[in-house]
Scaffold this motif. Structure first.
Motif, short mmCIF file in Angstrom:
data_model
loop_
_atom_site.label_atom_id
_atom_site.label_comp_id
_atom_site.label_asym_id
_atom_site.label_seq_id
_atom_site.Cartn_x
_atom_site.Cartn_y
_atom_site.Cartn_z
N SER A 66 0.86 -1.24 -0.07
CA SER A 66 -0.05 0.00 0.04
C SER A 66 0.92 1.00 0.05
N LEU A 67 2.18 1.12 0.05
CA LEU A 67 3.08 2.22 0.34
C LEU A 67 2.67 3.32 -0.74
N PRO A 68 2.61 3.10 -1.90
CA PRO A 68 2.51 4.24 -2.97
C PRO A 68 1.55 5.13 -2.86
N ASP A 69 0.27 4.73 -2.41
CA ASP A 69 -1.01 5.34 -2.25
C ASP A 69 -0.72 6.16 -0.79
N ILE A 70 -0.16 5.36 0.23
CA ILE A 70 -0.11 6.10 1.27
C ILE A 70 0.73 7.31 1.52
N LEU A 71 2.01 7.08 0.50
CA LEU A 71 2.96 8.05 0.48
C LEU A 71 2.25 9.38 0.06
N MET A 72 1.82 9.11 -1.09
CA MET A 72 1.02 10.32 -1.95
C MET A 72 0.27 11.08 -0.90
N GLY A 73 -0.64 10.14 -0.26
CA GLY A 73 -1.53 10.94 0.92
C GLY A 73 -0.84 11.57 2.23
N MET A 74 0.20 10.83 2.54
CA MET A 74 0.97 11.59 3.70
C MET A 74 1.82 12.84 3.27
N ASN A 75 2.22 12.85 1.91
CA ASN A 75 2.61 13.98 1.45
C ASN A 75 1.72 15.04 1.47
N LEU A 76 0.49 14.80 0.96
CA LEU A 76 -0.40 15.71 0.93
C LEU A 76 -0.83 16.41 2.45
N LEU A 77 -0.98 15.48 3.22
CA LEU A 77 -1.27 15.78 4.71
C LEU A 77 -0.22 16.75 5.29
N ASN A 78 1.07 16.52 5.03
CA ASN A 78 2.27 17.00 5.71
C ASN A 78 2.22 18.32 5.18
N GLN A 79 1.58 18.38 4.07
CA GLN A 79 1.84 20.08 3.43
C GLN A 79 0.81 20.88 4.33
N GLY A 80 0.09 20.30 4.86
CA GLY A 80 -0.89 21.02 5.71
C GLY A 80 -0.62 21.15 7.07
N LEU A 81 0.33 20.45 7.69
CA LEU A 81 0.74 20.42 9.09
C LEU A 81 1.79 21.37 9.42
N ASP A 82 1.63 22.24 10.40
CA ASP A 82 2.49 23.31 10.85
C ASP A 82 3.27 22.89 12.17
N TYR A 83 2.85 21.94 12.94
CA TYR A 83 3.66 21.67 14.26
C TYR A 83 4.33 20.36 14.17
N SER A 110 7.61 15.51 15.76
CA SER A 110 7.90 16.96 15.70
C SER A 110 9.35 17.11 16.59
N VAL A 111 9.79 18.44 16.29
CA VAL A 111 11.17 18.73 16.87
C VAL A 111 10.95 20.11 17.07
N PHE A 132 0.74 20.29 18.29
CA PHE A 132 1.35 19.26 17.78
C PHE A 132 0.14 18.03 17.79
N GLU A 133 -0.30 17.47 18.79
CA GLU A 133 -1.19 16.56 19.45
C GLU A 133 -2.50 16.82 18.33
N ALA A 134 -2.95 18.07 18.62
CA ALA A 134 -4.36 18.36 17.95
C ALA A 134 -4.15 18.58 16.52
N GLU A 135 -3.12 18.85 15.87
CA GLU A 135 -3.17 18.86 14.50
C GLU A 135 -2.94 17.69 13.76
N VAL A 136 -2.18 16.71 14.43
CA VAL A 136 -2.06 15.45 13.83
C VAL A 136 -2.94 14.56 14.01
N THR A 137 -3.71 14.67 15.32
CA THR A 137 -4.73 13.89 15.39
C THR A 137 -6.19 14.42 14.54
N ASP A 138 -6.18 15.59 14.35
CA ASP A 138 -7.42 16.14 13.74
C ASP A 138 -6.98 15.71 12.07
N ALA A 139 -5.78 16.01 11.54
CA ALA A 139 -5.78 15.71 9.97
C ALA A 139 -5.90 13.94 9.75
N MET A 140 -5.48 13.31 10.88
CA MET A 140 -5.79 11.85 10.67
C MET A 140 -7.36 11.40 10.86
#
Length: 152
Positions: A66-83, A110-111, A132-140
């Motif tokens: 499932s990696l190709p689809d997941i990586l594309m989705g994660m890349n899109l999600l990461n673009q919207g994460l600030d923390y 996060s670092v 960080f917790e709210a942003e990642v949890t909400d995105a997922m």
């Protein structure tokens, strides 16, 4: 004469005093935030200050096929994460069969660099931790329960 506390001990004490549930573990701390548990690791930066690493295990696992689809989705999600960011970590499996593929855990990471452990910087850490917790949890949550969710 008091022995100076390590950076991690100072952070744990400050987070506990602010009302968070914090449990010390071997080389870090677990912070209970709502239903999530964020792992926190701290170390002195050789150039001064403290580096704080946050890890949020999302209890999501992805199979290798499932990696190709997941990586594309994660890349899109990461673009919207600030923390933080979403990462994949390989999971050790006890099954050594030839057909057993590699599985990956989805983690939020996060670092944060703190120039010191004063009151203002510890407040900034608490806010970063909360966001960080709210942003990642909400995105997922949005992704998994939305009409265009990630499929694993």
């Amino acid at each position: 004469m008091t022995v100076p506390q390590s950076e991690l001990q100072q952070i744990v004490s400050a987070l506990q005093k602010s009302g968070l549930t914090v449990e010390s573990v071997e080389d870090g701390a677990l912070i209970q935030h709502g239903e999530s548990r964020v792992a926190l690791f701290a170390e002195a930066d050789h150039q001064g200050g403290v580096i704080v690493r946050l890890h949020l295990d999302l209890d999501l696992y992805v199979e290798e096929d499932s990696l190709p689809d997941i990586l594309m989705g994660m890349n899109l999600l990461n673009q919207g994460l600030d923390y933080g960011t979403l990462n994949l970590d390989p999971v050790d499996t006890d099954e050594e069969g030839e057909d057993s593929g590699v599985a990956f855990a989805v983690l939020g990471r996060s670092v944060l660099w703190l120039p010191d452990l004063g009151v203002a910087e510890l407040d900034r850490l608490r806010e970063h931790l909360r966001r960080f917790e709210a942003e990642v949890t909400d995105a997922m949550e949005r992704t998994l329960h939305g009409s265009k969710g990630l499929s694993a």
